[in-house]
Write a protein that holds these residues in place. Structure first.
Motif, PDB file in Angstrom:
ATOM      1  N   SER A 200      -1.047 -12.244   1.247  1.00 33.56           N
ATOM      2  CA  SER A 200      -2.149 -11.285   1.271  1.00 33.56           C
ATOM      3  C   SER A 200      -1.938 -10.272   2.383  1.00 33.56           C
ATOM      4  O   SER A 200      -1.160 -10.496   3.326  1.00 33.56           O
ATOM      5  CB  SER A 200      -3.471 -12.019   1.497  1.00 33.56           C
ATOM      6  N   ASP A 201      -2.651  -9.152   2.305  1.00 37.46           N
ATOM      7  CA  ASP A 201      -2.585  -8.157   3.373  1.00 37.46           C
ATOM      8  C   ASP A 201      -3.140  -8.716   4.675  1.00 37.46           C
ATOM      9  O   ASP A 201      -2.667  -8.372   5.767  1.00 37.46           O
ATOM     10  CB  ASP A 201      -3.334  -6.890   2.963  1.00 37.46           C
ATOM     11  N   ALA A 202      -4.161  -9.614   4.568  1.00 34.48           N
ATOM     12  CA  ALA A 202      -4.725 -10.225   5.782  1.00 34.48           C
ATOM     13  C   ALA A 202      -3.694 -11.102   6.477  1.00 34.48           C
ATOM     14  O   ALA A 202      -3.604 -11.128   7.709  1.00 34.48           O
ATOM     15  CB  ALA A 202      -5.963 -11.037   5.420  1.00 34.48           C
ATOM     16  N   LEU A 203      -2.903 -11.830   5.694  1.00 36.71           N
ATOM     17  CA  LEU A 203      -1.852 -12.653   6.297  1.00 36.71           C
ATOM     18  C   LEU A 203      -0.755 -11.779   6.874  1.00 36.71           C
ATOM     19  O   LEU A 203      -0.233 -12.060   7.969  1.00 36.71           O
ATOM     20  CB  LEU A 203      -1.279 -13.613   5.257  1.00 36.71           C
ATOM     21  N   ALA A 204      -0.372 -10.714   6.188  1.00 35.99           N
ATOM     22  CA  ALA A 204       0.687  -9.831   6.679  1.00 35.99           C
ATOM     23  C   ALA A 204       0.322  -9.209   8.022  1.00 35.99           C
ATOM     24  O   ALA A 204       1.191  -8.958   8.861  1.00 35.99           O
ATOM     25  CB  ALA A 204       0.975  -8.738   5.648  1.00 35.99           C
ATOM     26  N   ALA A 205      -0.974  -8.967   8.245  1.00 28.31           N
ATOM     27  CA  ALA A 205      -1.411  -8.381   9.514  1.00 28.31           C
ATOM     28  C   ALA A 205      -1.182  -9.336  10.681  1.00 28.31           C
ATOM     29  O   ALA A 205      -0.942  -8.902  11.820  1.00 28.31           O
ATOM     30  CB  ALA A 205      -2.883  -7.992   9.429  1.00 28.31           C
ATOM     31  N   ALA A 206      -1.251 -10.639  10.422  1.00 31.04           N
ATOM     32  CA  ALA A 206      -1.045 -11.635  11.476  1.00 31.04           C
ATOM     33  C   ALA A 206       0.379 -12.188  11.482  1.00 31.04           C
ATOM     34  O   ALA A 206       0.816 -12.761  12.471  1.00 31.04           O
ATOM     35  CB  ALA A 206      -2.036 -12.796  11.299  1.00 31.04           C
ATOM     36  N   TRP A 207       1.082 -12.014  10.381  1.00 35.05           N
ATOM     37  CA  TRP A 207       2.443 -12.534  10.214  1.00 35.05           C
ATOM     38  C   TRP A 207       3.335 -11.338   9.936  1.00 35.05           C
ATOM     39  O   TRP A 207       3.714 -11.070   8.825  1.00 35.05           O
ATOM     40  CB  TRP A 207       2.449 -13.531   9.052  1.00 35.05           C
ATOM     41  N   THR A 208       3.639 -10.591  10.992  1.00 39.94           N
ATOM     42  CA  THR A 208       4.331  -9.319  10.850  1.00 39.94           C
ATOM     43  C   THR A 208       5.813  -9.536  10.571  1.00 39.94           C
ATOM     44  O   THR A 208       6.345 -10.633  10.702  1.00 39.94           O
ATOM     45  CB  THR A 208       4.143  -8.472  12.115  1.00 39.94           C
ATOM     46  N   GLY A 209       6.474  -8.446  10.215  1.00 34.77           N
ATOM     47  CA  GLY A 209       7.890  -8.545   9.862  1.00 34.77           C
ATOM     48  C   GLY A 209       8.059  -9.024   8.435  1.00 34.77           C
ATOM     49  O   GLY A 209       7.183  -8.856   7.590  1.00 34.77           O
ATOM     50  N   HIS A 210       9.215  -9.613   8.172  1.00 34.83           N
ATOM     51  CA  HIS A 210       9.534 -10.149   6.841  1.00 34.83           C
ATOM     52  C   HIS A 210       9.370  -9.081   5.753  1.00 34.83           C
ATOM     53  O   HIS A 210       8.562  -9.236   4.836  1.00 34.83           O
ATOM     54  CB  HIS A 210       8.656 -11.356   6.516  1.00 34.83           C
ATOM     55  N   PRO A 211      10.128  -8.004   5.811  1.00 32.64           N
ATOM     56  CA  PRO A 211       9.990  -6.955   4.792  1.00 32.64           C
ATOM     57  C   PRO A 211      10.371  -7.418   3.389  1.00 32.64           C
ATOM     58  O   PRO A 211      10.018  -6.760   2.406  1.00 32.64           O
ATOM     59  CB  PRO A 211      10.947  -5.860   5.292  1.00 32.64           C
ATOM     60  N   ASP A 212      11.073  -8.543   3.287  1.00 38.31           N
ATOM     61  CA  ASP A 212      11.453  -9.055   1.980  1.00 38.31           C
ATOM     62  C   ASP A 212      10.296  -9.738   1.268  1.00 38.31           C
ATOM     63  O   ASP A 212      10.363  -9.980   0.061  1.00 38.31           O
ATOM     64  CB  ASP A 212      12.625 -10.042   2.109  1.00 38.31           C
ATOM     65  N   HIS A 213       9.236 -10.076   2.006  1.00 34.95           N
ATOM     66  CA  HIS A 213       8.081 -10.699   1.385  1.00 34.95           C
ATOM     67  C   HIS A 213       7.272  -9.659   0.613  1.00 34.95           C
ATOM     68  O   HIS A 213       7.229  -8.483   0.979  1.00 34.95           O
ATOM     69  CB  HIS A 213       7.175 -11.342   2.440  1.00 34.95           C
ATOM     70  N   THR A 214       6.610 -10.096  -0.450  1.00 33.55           N
ATOM     71  CA  THR A 214       5.712  -9.232  -1.199  1.00 33.55           C
ATOM     72  C   THR A 214       4.325  -9.289  -0.561  1.00 33.55           C
ATOM     73  O   THR A 214       3.722 -10.362  -0.488  1.00 33.55           O
ATOM     74  CB  THR A 214       5.610  -9.673  -2.669  1.00 33.55           C
ATOM     75  N   THR A 215       3.846  -8.154  -0.078  1.00 31.14           N
ATOM     76  CA  THR A 215       2.511  -8.087   0.513  1.00 31.14           C
ATOM     77  C   THR A 215       1.552  -7.474  -0.500  1.00 31.14           C
ATOM     78  O   THR A 215       1.779  -6.363  -0.994  1.00 31.14           O
ATOM     79  CB  THR A 215       2.514  -7.262   1.807  1.00 31.14           C
ATOM     80  N   VAL A 216       0.512  -8.188  -0.808  1.00 35.95           N
ATOM     81  CA  VAL A 216      -0.456  -7.751  -1.812  1.00 35.95           C
ATOM     82  C   VAL A 216      -1.299  -6.605  -1.250  1.00 35.95           C
ATOM     83  O   VAL A 216      -1.748  -6.671  -0.097  1.00 35.95           O
ATOM     84  CB  VAL A 216      -1.364  -8.937  -2.200  1.00 35.95           C
ATOM     85  N   PRO A 217      -1.535  -5.547  -2.015  1.00 40.07           N
ATOM     86  CA  PRO A 217      -2.376  -4.450  -1.530  1.00 40.07           C
ATOM     87  C   PRO A 217      -3.783  -4.947  -1.176  1.00 40.07           C
ATOM     88  O   PRO A 217      -4.304  -5.887  -1.776  1.00 40.07           O
ATOM     89  CB  PRO A 217      -2.418  -3.481  -2.715  1.00 40.07           C
ATOM     90  N   ALA A 218      -4.385  -4.294  -0.219  1.00 43.85           N
ATOM     91  CA  ALA A 218      -5.746  -4.650   0.187  1.00 43.85           C
ATOM     92  C   ALA A 218      -6.726  -4.356  -0.946  1.00 43.85           C
ATOM     93  O   ALA A 218      -6.460  -3.538  -1.830  1.00 43.85           O
ATOM     94  CB  ALA A 218      -6.140  -3.867   1.432  1.00 43.85           C
ATOM     95  N   GLY A 219      -7.868  -5.033  -0.912  1.00 43.24           N
ATOM     96  CA  GLY A 219      -8.928  -4.728  -1.864  1.00 43.24           C
ATOM     97  C   GLY A 219      -9.368  -5.882  -2.733  1.00 43.24           C
ATOM     98  O   GLY A 219     -10.441  -5.832  -3.318  1.00 43.24           O
ATOM     99  N   GLN A 220      -8.532  -6.939  -2.836  1.00 46.95           N
ATOM    100  CA  GLN A 220      -8.913  -8.108  -3.640  1.00 46.95           C
ATOM    101  C   GLN A 220      -8.685  -9.361  -2.788  1.00 46.95           C
ATOM    102  O   GLN A 220      -7.690 -10.061  -2.943  1.00 46.95           O
ATOM    103  CB  GLN A 220      -8.088  -8.168  -4.932  1.00 46.95           C
ATOM    104  N   PRO A 221      -9.594  -9.656  -1.877  1.00 41.66           N
ATOM    105  CA  PRO A 221      -9.359 -10.723  -0.896  1.00 41.66           C
ATOM    106  C   PRO A 221      -9.242 -12.123  -1.471  1.00 41.66           C
ATOM    107  O   PRO A 221      -8.639 -12.998  -0.834  1.00 41.66           O
ATOM    108  CB  PRO A 221     -10.572 -10.606   0.039  1.00 41.66           C
ATOM    109  N   THR A 222      -9.805 -12.385  -2.644  1.00 41.71           N
ATOM    110  CA  THR A 222      -9.733 -13.738  -3.208  1.00 41.71           C
ATOM    111  C   THR A 222      -8.713 -13.847  -4.328  1.00 41.71           C
ATOM    112  O   THR A 222      -7.971 -14.820  -4.418  1.00 41.71           O
ATOM    113  CB  THR A 222     -11.117 -14.185  -3.726  1.00 41.71           C
ATOM    114  N   THR A 223      -8.656 -12.839  -5.208  1.00 45.86           N
ATOM    115  CA  THR A 223      -7.757 -12.924  -6.363  1.00 45.86           C
ATOM    116  C   THR A 223      -6.404 -12.273  -6.132  1.00 45.86           C
ATOM    117  O   THR A 223      -5.475 -12.487  -6.928  1.00 45.86           O
ATOM    118  CB  THR A 223      -8.397 -12.252  -7.596  1.00 45.86           C
TER     119      THR A 223
END
Length: 260
Positions: A200-223
């Protein structure tokens, strides 16, 4: 646990029940009673969604010849039909009339808890439904989703990618997220041909780096994570990790799914 099928949908129209003036008036009265002790007045309910209506369409993930033994409904924001026992209602509609649970008040951890219930219960076939609607009829500091969305995942003992691991950590401070997430991914990926992370975008904000990971766009916090998981599972063989972090409740959750 094998993931047999994923059904996902976006809902653009208001809930059907809101077209009835009497039902809409009852909902308005309910939320007026709910907010009055806090010194605020609710907005008139004119749009929004009912999880019963949304999930009823998501039951397309289950064929009539696939009776379900366990159904888990996971959500964070409540829907606009608060008087309905939605999980029980869905059990009546779902092939097999399964035992049903609703999981809420856990933020983005709710779907992972649903997975844990399915794993621990050991049902031959289980359905996890993750839903979120984008309308709150009162002012709130909580971020609301951008769209009404739902994801249904059918699990069984045969066929499809296999759920190989699940991690849920409470009370994880933001500064501890990266280290814990790294350790969990390493453990989950042991013995796999490769690993892809959908976070999730919330996790990416705390777990920076790892550009190979897929970061989900903000806006759907549960799904969000589960919606994009469907795309990741169509890729090459290896482990796919669904990962999320709730910065308010401080839950860190990861699930590993092996694609062969």
């Amino acid at each position: 646990m094998r993931l047999i099928r994923i059904e996902r949908r976006t809902f653009t129209a208001p809930a059907v029940f809101l077209a009835d003036d009497g039902q809409r008036a009852e909902v308005d009265a309910y939320f007026a009673d709910l907010t009055r002790p806090f010194g605020t007045e609710p907005h008139r309910v004119r749009s929004g969604q009912s999880y019963g209506e949304m999930a009823r369409e998501l039951l397309a993930a289950v064929a009539p010849a696939e009776p379900v033994d366990l159904l888990v409904l996971a959500f964070s924001i409540h829907d606009l039909w608060p008087g309905r026992a939605t999980a029980t209602y869905l059990s009546r509609l779902c092939p097999g009339t399964p035992l049903s649970f609703a999981v809420c008040d856990q933020g983005s951890a709710a779907p992972f808890t649903g997975l844990r219930i399915i794993r621990d219960y050991g049902a031959p076939r289980a359905l996890l439904i993750v839903v979120e609607q984008a309308t709150l009829p009162y002012d709130s500091t909580a971020p609301t989703p951008a769209e009404h969305r739902g994801v249904a995942m059918l699990f069984g003992a045969i066929g499809g990618p296999r759920v190989t691991g699940l991690r849920q950590h409470p009370a994880v401070a933001p500064e501890a997220v990266a280290g814990q997430a790294d350790r969990d991914v390493t453990e989950l990926a042991a013995g796999s041909d490769g690993v892809r992370v959908v976070r999730s975008d919330a996790l990416a904000a705390a777990w920076t780096g790892h550009p190979d990971h897929t970061t989900v766009p903000a806006g759907q916090p549960t799904t969000g994570v589960w919606w994009h998981l469907a795309d990741a599972l169509t890729g090459s063989a290896g482990l796919v990790v669904a990962a999320d972090y709730d910065p308010d409740l401080r839950y860190l959750c990861l699930a590993g799914i092996e694609v062969r």
